[in-house]
Design an enzyme around this catalytic site. Structure first.
Site, PDB file in Angstrom:
ATOM      1  N   VAL A   1      -8.907  -3.275 -32.972  1.00  0.00           N
ATOM      2  CA  VAL A   1      -9.532  -3.898 -34.145  1.00  0.00           C
ATOM      3  C   VAL A   1      -8.554  -4.091 -35.311  1.00  0.00           C
ATOM      4  CG1 VAL A   1     -11.910  -3.229 -33.623  1.00  0.00           C
ATOM      5  CG2 VAL A   1     -10.472  -1.708 -34.988  1.00  0.00           C
TER       6      VAL A   1
ATOM      7  N   TYR B   1     -13.082  -5.238 -24.883  1.00  0.00           N
ATOM      8  CA  TYR B   1     -14.452  -4.934 -25.332  1.00  0.00           C
ATOM      9  C   TYR B   1     -15.441  -5.744 -24.507  1.00  0.00           C
ATOM     10  CZ  TYR B   1     -11.665  -3.479 -29.358  1.00  0.00           C
ATOM     11  OH  TYR B   1     -10.725  -2.932 -30.168  1.00  0.00           O
TER      12      TYR B   1
ATOM     13  N   LYS C   1      -5.299   3.376 -26.561  1.00  0.00           N
ATOM     14  CA  LYS C   1      -6.043   3.958 -25.439  1.00  0.00           C
ATOM     15  C   LYS C   1      -5.293   3.792 -24.112  1.00  0.00           C
ATOM     16  CE  LYS C   1     -10.307   3.544 -28.012  1.00  0.00           C
ATOM     17  NZ  LYS C   1     -11.448   2.734 -28.411  1.00  0.00           N
TER      18      LYS C   1
ATOM     19  N   SER D   1      -7.256   0.475 -30.823  1.00  0.00           N
ATOM     20  CA  SER D   1      -7.620   0.750 -29.425  1.00  0.00           C
ATOM     21  C   SER D   1      -6.509   0.471 -28.417  1.00  0.00           C
ATOM     22  CB  SER D   1      -8.849  -0.063 -29.036  1.00  0.00           C
ATOM     23  OG  SER D   1      -9.989   0.638 -29.416  1.00  0.00           O
TER      24      SER D   1
ATOM     25  N   TYR E   1      -8.043  11.920 -31.706  1.00  0.00           N
ATOM     26  CA  TYR E   1      -8.489  10.535 -31.489  1.00  0.00           C
ATOM     27  C   TYR E   1      -8.230   9.660 -32.726  1.00  0.00           C
ATOM     28  CZ  TYR E   1     -11.483   6.514 -30.638  1.00  0.00           C
ATOM     29  OH  TYR E   1     -11.937   5.222 -30.507  1.00  0.00           O
TER      30      TYR E   1
HETATM   31  N1  GLU Z   1     -10.741   3.484 -34.589  1.00  0.00           N
HETATM   32  C1  GLU Z   1     -11.665   2.598 -33.944  1.00  0.00           C
HETATM   33  C2  GLU Z   1     -12.887   3.320 -33.504  1.00  0.00           C
HETATM   34  O1  GLU Z   1     -12.788   4.299 -32.852  1.00  0.00           O
HETATM   35  C3  GLU Z   1     -10.984   1.957 -32.798  1.00  0.00           C
HETATM   36  C4  GLU Z   1     -11.695   0.739 -32.476  1.00  0.00           C
HETATM   37  C5  GLU Z   1     -10.925  -0.245 -31.709  1.00  0.00           C
HETATM   38  O2  GLU Z   1      -9.793  -0.672 -31.976  1.00  0.00           O
HETATM   39  O3  GLU Z   1     -11.589  -0.656 -30.772  1.00  0.00           O
HETATM   40  O4  GLU Z   1     -13.996   2.957 -33.805  1.00  0.00           O
END
Ligand code: GLU
Length: 303
Positions: free
Chosen positions: A257, A239, A64, A61, A187
């Site tokens: 994650v 999060y 992002k 993430s 993605y």
């Molecule tokens: N590939 C993970 C998902 O989309 C990313 C999650 C993350 O790092 O928050 O569920």
């Protein structure tokens, strides 16, 4: 600084064993849980690393933030903020419930629904969104070595049912422009970008440095955009653990994650820590501990 981060690494490693490595995809479940790396890049040019700071890991993430920057450059802030909010979600990062009740307007660009809309903004305007994204990450980090871990990307696609559900829901709500398959493919690949702590600290330095690249000083972001992204990181970057992280650390940051966390000390440093074991909300356990120790010992925070 070097002896400080060596000591922090030693103390942060003490919590390893109390968390859990991400296991939602087999490719991540295999990462050795005792890894720990930390890198600090300073606006004045200093760089300090400790532990496994030069080993690549899955940035997940953390990507992002890069897609948000690229989407803002691609469609502009007015268009993007009509499609994504700027509020913490108070929900799990991959929740569908809020999206349904709030008619397809994701709360922020860092929960999965928001990130998928951001990726759509890039995908709808480019024949090779991931090449463009890699170009941006390479420019920010100053290294051509950044790559996609294709094993992780495939694993994401094979197990991405919840993300597929989010993307289809967004499409039905009118907030995806490109084909669902194309957005999801981009993605999954952005989540699978592999980088080291050193690369990430360098790549995030513009957020600490009024938008300037760590090595060349090239202006990559306006100071206003850097400030706004930092604000979003502070309120939405961790999060559903963002409040507790702000309480303990007091810095804008983004976690993934894969066990990475990048934190910004405006005007001073970008710091990346990596330790794969996560707490129950998905944030690196030893990584959070290390940043808490750093902020306490240096008395550096945004407050
Ligand atoms: N590939 C993970 C998902 O989309 C990313 C999650 C993350 O790092 O928050 O569920």
């Amino acid at each position: 600084m070097q002896s400080l981060i060596d000591e922090i690494a030693e103390r942060a490693r003490e919590v390893i064993g109390r968390g859990k490595v991400a296991d939602y995809i087999p490719a991540l479940a295999q990462i050795p849980s005792r890894k720990f790396g930390m890198a600090i890049c300073g606006v004045e040019g200093g760089e300090y690393v400790t532990g496994d700071a030069d080993e690549t890991f899955s940035i997940q993430s953390i990507s992002k933030v890069f897609t948000l920057i690229l989407a803002l450059q691609t469609i502009g802030s007015t268009a993007l903020w009509k499609r994504v909010g700027r509020e913490p979600s108070g929900n799990a990062f991959n929740s569908l419930v809020q999206l349904e009740s709030e008619q397809g307007l994701p709360r922020n660009p860092f929960i999965n629904a928001g990130a998928i809309v951001v990726t759509d903004a890039i995908t709808a305007h480019s024949v090779s969104p991931i090449l463009q994204l890699l170009g941006l990450v390479r420019r920010f980090s100053g290294t051509e070595q950044i790559y996609i871990d294709e094993v992780v990307a495939r694993s994401e696609a094979e197990h991405g049912h919840r993300n597929a559900a989010i993307a289809h829901l967004l499409k039905s709500q009118g907030n995806l422009k490109a084909r669902v398959e194309d957005v999801l493919a981009a993605y999954y690949r952005q989540c699978a970008i592999a980088m080291t702590c050193r690369d990430l600290a360098r790549a995030f330095l513009p957020l600490a440095n009024g938008g300037k690249q760590y090595e060349t000083g090239e202006k990559l972001l306006t100071p206003l955009r850097a400030k706004r992204i930092n604000s979003l990181l502070l309120t939405c970057g961790l999060y559903d653990g963002v409040g507790n992280f702000a309480f303990r650390v007091g810095l804008p940051a983004k976690s993934g994650v894969g066990g990475g966390i990048v934190a910004i000390i405006p005007g001073k440093y970008a710091i990346c820590v990596w330790s794969p074991e996560l707490d129950e909300l998905g944030n690196s356990l030893a990584g959070t501990r290390a940043l808490e120790l750093f902020a306490r010992k240096t008395r550096l925070s945004v407050f």
